[in-house]
Design an enzyme around this catalytic site. Sequence first.
Site, PDB file in Angstrom:
ATOM      1  CG  ASP A 144      -6.301 -10.767  -5.288  1.00 28.34           C
ATOM      2  OD1 ASP A 144      -7.225 -11.457  -4.807  1.00 28.34           O
ATOM      3  OD2 ASP A 144      -6.469  -9.989  -6.242  1.00 28.34           O
ATOM      4  NE  ARG A 305     -14.253  -6.125  -4.582  1.00 27.79           N
ATOM      5  CZ  ARG A 305     -14.216  -6.258  -5.896  1.00 27.79           C
ATOM      6  NH1 ARG A 305     -13.282  -7.008  -6.447  1.00 27.79           N
ATOM      7  NH2 ARG A 305     -15.090  -5.653  -6.666  1.00 27.79           N
TER       8      ARG A 305
END
Lengths: 431, 431
Positions: A144, A305
């Site tokens: 993030d 991810r």
Amino acid sequence: MAKAKNVVVAQSGGPTPVINSTLRGIVDMCKAMPDRFGTVYAGFHGIEGVLKEELLDMSAQPAEEIALLGVTPAAGGIGTCRYKLKPKQTEDFERVIDIFNAHAVGYFFYIGGNDSMDTANKVAKLAQERGRDLVAVGGPKTIDNDVGDSEFKLIDHTPGYGSVARYWALTGQNANEENDGSCPADPVLVMQAMGRKIGFIPAAARLADPERRLPLQIYLRESGLTLAAMADLVNDELKRSGRCLVVVSEGFDVGSVGERQDSFGHTQFSSSATTVEQVVVNYLNDVGLAARGAARGNVPGTDQRHNMIYASIVDIEEAYKLGQKAVQIAVENGSGYMSTILREPGPIYQVRYDKVPLEQVANSERHFPEAWISASRVDVTDDFVRYARPLIGDAWPAIPLVDGRQRFARLEKLFAPHKLPAYVPQAYRTE
Amino acid sequence: MAKAKNVVVAQSGGPTPVINSTLRGIVDMCKAMPDRFGTVYAGFHGIEGVLKEELLDMSAQPAEEIALLGVTPAAGGIGTCRYKLKPKQTEDFERVIDIFNAHAVGYFFYIGGNDSMDTANKVAKLAQERGRDLVAVGGPKTIDNDVGDSEFKLIDHTPGYGSVARYWALTGQNANEENDGSCPADPVLVMQAMGRKIGFIPAAARLADPERRLPLQIYLRESGLTLAAMADLVNDELKRSGRCLVVVSEGFDVGSVGERQDSFGHTQFSSSATTVEQVVVNYLNDVGLAARGAARGNVPGTDQRHNMIYASIVDIEEAYKLGQKAVQIAVENGSGYMSTILREPGPIYQVRYDKVPLEQVANSERHFPEAWISASRVDVTDDFVRYARPLIGDAWPAIPLVDGRQRFARLEKLFAPHKLPAYVPQAYRTE
């Protein structure tokens, strides 16, 4: 000379393609200083493994497997967990110290985001209070890019972000090849990006097209736009170019349109069990666009991810060095720091590795800079591109293939012997 | 010697990562025989471009761009379209012949699936009826692997399938790295695979784990299982290994559970506007699994058919040669064939390129062999693995990067001059 002390390293939170590179950097650096560091243990599945005394012996692993951690994504190496040591869970904290005592652990490296830095800091302080000489150092990690401050003074970017940025650069390019050449039946492709709270991930889709030649719109959570505004903007783009690539944050506010109820009077499915992408696609098709069935969507989900194929070689290297740096900090500066990466000024991308107090990191909060959102609200500026471009690198990662498949690290299940009674982590108790 | 005649090549249907390799094979082979072939035109966005007289001049393109078609995915090169020439659309057929006449076209190569082979066949026949010497040859293509027969006698596999098979092999591996190492909060990952009518795509997820070491379940459309049965099987796996990777076909029958109504009495969203993945995840979380919120899902969507990163080098090469072969057939055998790839018997993967009558292909139908579905119904057999494994190859595709991005072919917009009046394809008319 003091006797070498053992080491515990643990990962926390969601995985990234390079989290294991930081782990590898820590293991390699500790091994290089046998006078200082004894056995390196990894908390199996993060801090939870520490609490349960599941300590994987990293020192006894084959050298090849440790090297392969550099091309092994996610948390496959030692695992991770979202288990949090909350301040009131004092028994958990005590247990960690007991485990460290029982296994002669003098160094604790914790790889994670803001919360983990806070935890590492608390563990170090508690150990001190109990008169124990424990050195706790953090290693940053999140896709993030939300660790540290908004001015990028505590850390320029977190390892993991460069790889997910590359994911969106390349995914956007591939998606454009179909969207550009496909039939008029599917002119709008909606792609949902991670980053519930902060817009760095969807913003990276701009790297697919820094010259702005493609009909690409990026909807950050921070855009402040509504679904209706989106429909107007997409319709405008359809008029201009006959097609549109929409990248939307999973945190984009779809308002009450996202809440769907069951007609039978009971909630068969939780109302939040609809993705933003689905809401957007349905809204565009049923309400927002002139032509029905003009939009379709992709939800890469966790793939962004945990997919090593997209990993940035810059990210891999930096993550590794941040692991090494954490060990160097432990030796030279002692407890209470996170290793960090800072960008040197000037036109050539260059970084230096440094330290920052854990407490500063734990108390900081990063926002996506408002100045990097374009006036149109559906794009990011060239300043963002200049910031993010170097992070994705210029080469493919070298993932070995064996029998056609990726050869990831396979750690042997070599655990430290149990020395303490079994323990149920506080959050798992049903009192 | 007869004067060289011009060529039209067109693509049809959904894209694949290697469709442009077949295009490249056709262009290269035609260029190698200048006495036989004049200018090679590509129907821009498929047969629709032919109808609209949008003929891209492939002969005038830079050699580098033609070469780069081999690493350019989807239909970005010349585009594709789902526009179909249905038998009753006689005006469309006549228009194609008129276009071919106007541009001195003697060869028509059509890259697509079963339907396209049928169209190519009809165009060739009509040309013959009109006394025109047109050679029409098809080139196979679909990610679904549904061209030809179930006995693999007309064609062993279609170009495009090897690449999507590799997509699922590698995606499955990466997903496992997170699922294995992640926290108990998300033990079930549901991934939706393409292949609405046939199970070859989800089946390929088995290539991620041919030794069956992972808790991987594959739900083909052909499995005949229900959502309730799925929940039982996933619960069993959770008991065994604490986690589960679920690959589900977008064609899996979720029954009426997938139909959701709006509580306001009107249908705000079409009831079919929910993905199978979403229905499965919601069902597992709300009904099927003991622990709520235990499942989450990814929908790669179109990424699996337009992503060059996963492309199989075997697939790239075979697609190229099938393009070359189509041209060779046109020269040596004339009209009415599709180039095909057949597997030689024996333990070493070896193929030969051959021809098969278009009519046979058009009238054939392929099913996923029932014998390749395991007794458990959530797996495929070793025979399937032996069939599919060679198709994914043993190396990464060599996609050039420029400024960190993939350098795809960029064809120049060089179109043949218009020679006929404008024409509205029949299906687009609003009479």
